[in-house]
Design a protein around this motif. Structure first.
Motif, mmCIF file in Angstrom:
data_model
loop_
_atom_site.group_PDB
_atom_site.id
_atom_site.type_symbol
_atom_site.label_atom_id
_atom_site.label_comp_id
_atom_site.label_asym_id
_atom_site.label_seq_id
_atom_site.Cartn_x
_atom_site.Cartn_y
_atom_site.Cartn_z
ATOM 1 N N THR A 126 -43.461 -36.062 0.828
ATOM 2 C CA THR A 126 -43.708 -37.212 -0.043
ATOM 3 C C THR A 126 -44.776 -38.119 0.558
ATOM 4 O O THR A 126 -45.722 -38.529 -0.125
ATOM 5 N N LEU A 127 -44.647 -38.401 1.855
ATOM 6 C CA LEU A 127 -45.642 -39.250 2.509
ATOM 7 C C LEU A 127 -47.010 -38.572 2.499
ATOM 8 O O LEU A 127 -48.036 -39.192 2.198
ATOM 9 N N ALA A 128 -47.020 -37.267 2.787
ATOM 10 C CA ALA A 128 -48.276 -36.520 2.817
ATOM 11 C C ALA A 128 -48.955 -36.557 1.449
ATOM 12 O O ALA A 128 -50.159 -36.826 1.354
ATOM 13 N N ILE A 129 -48.189 -36.323 0.387
ATOM 14 C CA ILE A 129 -48.799 -36.266 -0.944
ATOM 15 C C ILE A 129 -49.219 -37.668 -1.405
ATOM 16 O O ILE A 129 -50.243 -37.824 -2.077
ATOM 17 N N ASP A 130 -48.474 -38.692 -0.995
ATOM 18 C CA ASP A 130 -48.876 -40.070 -1.316
ATOM 19 C C ASP A 130 -50.245 -40.388 -0.719
ATOM 20 O O ASP A 130 -51.124 -40.927 -1.393
ATOM 21 N N ILE A 131 -50.379 -40.074 0.566
ATOM 22 C CA ILE A 131 -51.648 -40.333 1.246
ATOM 23 C C ILE A 131 -52.756 -39.483 0.626
ATOM 24 O O ILE A 131 -53.865 -39.947 0.379
ATOM 25 N N PHE A 132 -52.426 -38.236 0.354
ATOM 26 C CA PHE A 132 -53.388 -37.305 -0.229
ATOM 27 C C PHE A 132 -53.908 -37.832 -1.570
ATOM 28 O O PHE A 132 -55.116 -37.831 -1.823
ATOM 29 N N ILE A 133 -52.995 -38.284 -2.408
ATOM 30 C CA ILE A 133 -53.396 -38.774 -3.732
ATOM 31 C C ILE A 133 -54.286 -40.009 -3.609
ATOM 32 O O ILE A 133 -55.329 -40.106 -4.249
ATOM 33 N N LYS A 134 -53.884 -40.932 -2.712
ATOM 34 C CA LYS A 134 -54.746 -42.100 -2.502
ATOM 35 C C LYS A 134 -56.128 -41.654 -2.034
ATOM 36 O O LYS A 134 -57.142 -42.238 -2.375
#
Lengths: 202, 202
Positions: A190-198
């Motif tokens: 979740t953290l990885a995809i959040d950062i990725f999307i930003k």
């Protein structure tokens, strides 16, 4: 495969096997038990699936098709591409857990060399890559994302998620995925995809 | 370990072993050859290192210390935290390649259980995590990054990089890392870290 799966008897065998594998794991289930589940002699079962491995392969194929269909339906939704990525990651993680329940860990060692099995996983990877590329391209088209290379970005994202799963597998070393490791992996993804999307947002 | 390494003779053995392993890989080097390199009898060499594995362990320890020192010097530089992350990733990738050249792949199988070796890798991971957390915290302090959880973010980044390496290792399956796979991994890591940095930037 489609021809095989259209056969009603085969479908019921695969469904029975899926239930058994999901509950006990691949290595703990016998062909005898599955034959009994579908009220069939062991010899007749072997007529449909010559080995337990082949039956397992058929179960996995059905699971993969279902997963792809589910992601396809996410793609149809009228939501932001970022939200689609989130839903994809969540669904992919649950699918991973399901594969482990079926017993892919115990199967992995001796399937490692079998090219048919490998091929089906490779095909699945290609399908996943296409789905991810579609989400990223869509996000680019609507100016939600600014990533110029949707395909390369999809590959990196696919590999990041694969890598995080692989790390977890290495850590649990052939054991079942316990609740804590699963929660950890989920938190990380979740953290990885959040950062990725930003990171790809306009 | 420091006490051991301060011994001049031991240092020269480790350096000779490092050169041999880097050139031929762990499994192809004999203690006899290393003894000859340092003009020592085989028996005397065994006085310092009772097994080739222990000698290998000492080589790895030196490499790890060097890597940490190099990253420390990146941290001292008067550059943006984003640039520090980039330099860290580049250096970490080259260090990974170096470990493979030394023969960590062939060592891996029988070292897998040895707790001493595992412990040194775990310690190294902790050091890496501290270094990454420092870069992220620094970036946050200077308002370059807006990540609120430097430590959790560092863990995810560490695991993403580990995962991408692991994926590559799985793909090359015990073979040497060829130029193409290395370039691919490098390309992926660069794209991943670019997106990651954008994702945590203010």
């Amino acid at each position: 495969m489609t021809g095989r799966l259209s056969n009603k008897k085969e479908k019921s065998i695969i469904e029975a096997a899926r239930k058994r594998f999901a509950h006990y794991g691949f290595s703990k289930v016998t062909m005898e038990e599955i034959a009994t589940d579908v009220e069939m002699g062991k010899a007749s079962l072997y007529y449909y699936f010559t080995t337990k491995e082949r039956l397992f392969q058929a179960v996995i194929a059905v699971e993969q098709q279902e997963f792809v269909r589910e992601v396809e339906s996410i793609l149809q939704k009228n939501i932001l591409a970022a939200q689609k990525l989130h839903e994809y990651v969540g669904k992919r993680l649950r699918y991973f857990q399901e594969l482990l329940n079926l017993g892919t860990l115990s199967v992995h060692s001796f399937f490692n060399i079998k090219s048919v099995f490998k091929k089906s996983f490779n095909n699945f990877e290609k399908q996943e890559l296409l789905l991810l590329t579609r989400i990223l391209s869509e996000g680019r088209a609507t100016k939600e994302f600014n990533n110029k290379l949707p395909k390369e970005t999809a590959i990196v994202l696919l590999h990041i998620l694969q890598g995080l799963r692989l790390r977890t597998l290495k850590k649990i070393k052939g054991q079942q995925l316990d609740e804590k490791s699963y929660k950890n992996l989920q938190k990380e993804m979740t953290l990885a995809i959040d950062i990725f999307i930003k990171g790809i947002k306009r």
